[in-house]
Design a protein around this motif. Sequence first.
Motif, PDB file in Angstrom:
ATOM      1  N   THR A  50       0.811  -1.217   0.000  1.00 41.13           N
ATOM      2  CA  THR A  50       0.000   0.000   0.000  1.00 41.13           C
ATOM      3  C   THR A  50       0.845   1.267   0.000  1.00 41.13           C
ATOM      4  O   THR A  50       0.359   2.331  -0.374  1.00 41.13           O
ATOM      5  CB  THR A  50      -0.935   0.029   1.227  1.00 41.13           C
ATOM      6  N   SER A  51       2.110   1.150   0.421  1.00 40.45           N
ATOM      7  CA  SER A  51       2.991   2.313   0.406  1.00 40.45           C
ATOM      8  C   SER A  51       4.429   1.852   0.238  1.00 40.45           C
ATOM      9  O   SER A  51       4.817   0.792   0.735  1.00 40.45           O
ATOM     10  CB  SER A  51       2.843   3.131   1.695  1.00 40.45           C
ATOM     11  N   SER A  73      -0.472   2.533  -4.936  1.00 43.26           N
ATOM     12  CA  SER A  73       0.341   2.600  -3.723  1.00 43.26           C
ATOM     13  C   SER A  73       0.838   4.028  -3.485  1.00 43.26           C
ATOM     14  O   SER A  73       1.205   4.728  -4.434  1.00 43.26           O
ATOM     15  CB  SER A  73       1.559   1.673  -3.843  1.00 43.26           C
ATOM     16  N   ARG A  74       0.859   4.441  -2.226  1.00 41.94           N
ATOM     17  CA  ARG A  74       1.481   5.727  -1.904  1.00 41.94           C
ATOM     18  C   ARG A  74       2.984   5.589  -2.124  1.00 41.94           C
ATOM     19  O   ARG A  74       3.615   4.682  -1.604  1.00 41.94           O
ATOM     20  CB  ARG A  74       1.182   6.119  -0.457  1.00 41.94           C
ATOM     21  N   TYR A  75       3.543   6.495  -2.911  1.00 44.69           N
ATOM     22  CA  TYR A  75       4.930   6.379  -3.368  1.00 44.69           C
ATOM     23  C   TYR A  75       5.735   7.589  -2.930  1.00 44.69           C
ATOM     24  O   TYR A  75       5.334   8.744  -3.142  1.00 44.69           O
ATOM     25  CB  TYR A  75       4.957   6.270  -4.894  1.00 44.69           C
ATOM     26  N   THR A  76       6.887   7.329  -2.318  1.00 45.67           N
ATOM     27  CA  THR A  76       7.855   8.376  -2.002  1.00 45.67           C
ATOM     28  C   THR A  76       9.206   7.959  -2.567  1.00 45.67           C
ATOM     29  O   THR A  76       9.712   6.882  -2.254  1.00 45.67           O
ATOM     30  CB  THR A  76       7.994   8.589  -0.483  1.00 45.67           C
ATOM     31  N   ARG A  97      -0.585  10.931  -5.021  1.00 44.76           N
ATOM     32  CA  ARG A  97      -0.095   9.925  -4.084  1.00 44.76           C
ATOM     33  C   ARG A  97       1.373   9.594  -4.331  1.00 44.76           C
ATOM     34  O   ARG A  97       1.872   8.568  -3.874  1.00 44.76           O
ATOM     35  CB  ARG A  97      -0.952   8.650  -4.173  1.00 44.76           C
ATOM     36  N   ALA A  98       2.049  10.474  -5.041  1.00 44.57           N
ATOM     37  CA  ALA A  98       3.463  10.234  -5.354  1.00 44.57           C
ATOM     38  C   ALA A  98       4.254  11.528  -5.234  1.00 44.57           C
ATOM     39  O   ALA A  98       3.809  12.591  -5.683  1.00 44.57           O
ATOM     40  CB  ALA A  98       3.610   9.651  -6.746  1.00 44.57           C
ATOM     41  N   HIS A 114       6.219   3.962   5.608  1.00 49.80           N
ATOM     42  CA  HIS A 114       5.920   3.168   4.422  1.00 49.80           C
ATOM     43  C   HIS A 114       5.996   1.678   4.764  1.00 49.80           C
ATOM     44  O   HIS A 114       6.807   1.260   5.585  1.00 49.80           O
ATOM     45  CB  HIS A 114       6.916   3.463   3.296  1.00 49.80           C
ATOM     46  N   ASP A 115       5.167   0.895   4.098  1.00 50.40           N
ATOM     47  CA  ASP A 115       5.212  -0.551   4.310  1.00 50.40           C
ATOM     48  C   ASP A 115       6.580  -1.111   3.944  1.00 50.40           C
ATOM     49  O   ASP A 115       7.185  -1.874   4.696  1.00 50.40           O
ATOM     50  CB  ASP A 115       4.145  -1.257   3.463  1.00 50.40           C
TER      51      ASP A 115
END
Length: 215
Positions: A50-51, A73-76, A97-98, A114-115
């Motif tokens: 999910t991240s 997915s939340r992306y960093t 979300r990125a 983050h996961d």
Amino acid sequence: MPYQDVNKIIANYETLLKEKGEGAQAVQYADEASQQARFEILLQIDRDMTSVLDVGCGLAHFAHYLRAGGRNSRYTGVDVVADFVRLANRSLADDDRATVTLMDAGSDDLPGGHDYAVLSGVFNNTMTDNWGFMTSTLRKMYAAAEKGIAFNAMSTWVDFQDPDLWYVDPMEVFSFCKRELGGHPVLRHDYVTRPGGFPFEFTMYVYKQPFSPDR
């Protein structure tokens, strides 16, 4: 990482970006197909993540790979190359979300929450202390991730080594992840990045919780 190594790496990628444009070759992959083959292996740590924190994200191609596969997915992403960060954020301007952030190579921390933390290709370039850089980075990734980390590196189990690249014994890395990180590592040395190729690299997943059939 010593500043001379950081400056050398930044200069290398700035040159590639000018010469190759914004495609896979700008981040030192042979082509998009082999880049995406690596992304697919990294994603197999958890297809439902999910991240994700993408360490050394380059132009955030992994974010676009996730979106192309229907994953929100939340992306960093974090990277030391300012031009990569600028262009990556431009390409993700419509994706709320990125985001991609410029990273200080001397920082002790990576952003948490983050996961998973993933890394692709960052350990390939030779530097003053490759093993020290790898282990330091893996410690930071493992501390930042909630569920685990996934990364790749060039394997010493090959019949040819490019003098400009760094190769490491996957069993030494496995031992480090088990003994020093205290996680539950999975070694992948079974894949190729193109049909008919040779498995000259490996990917490792390190989970914080052991596998359970009902997970």
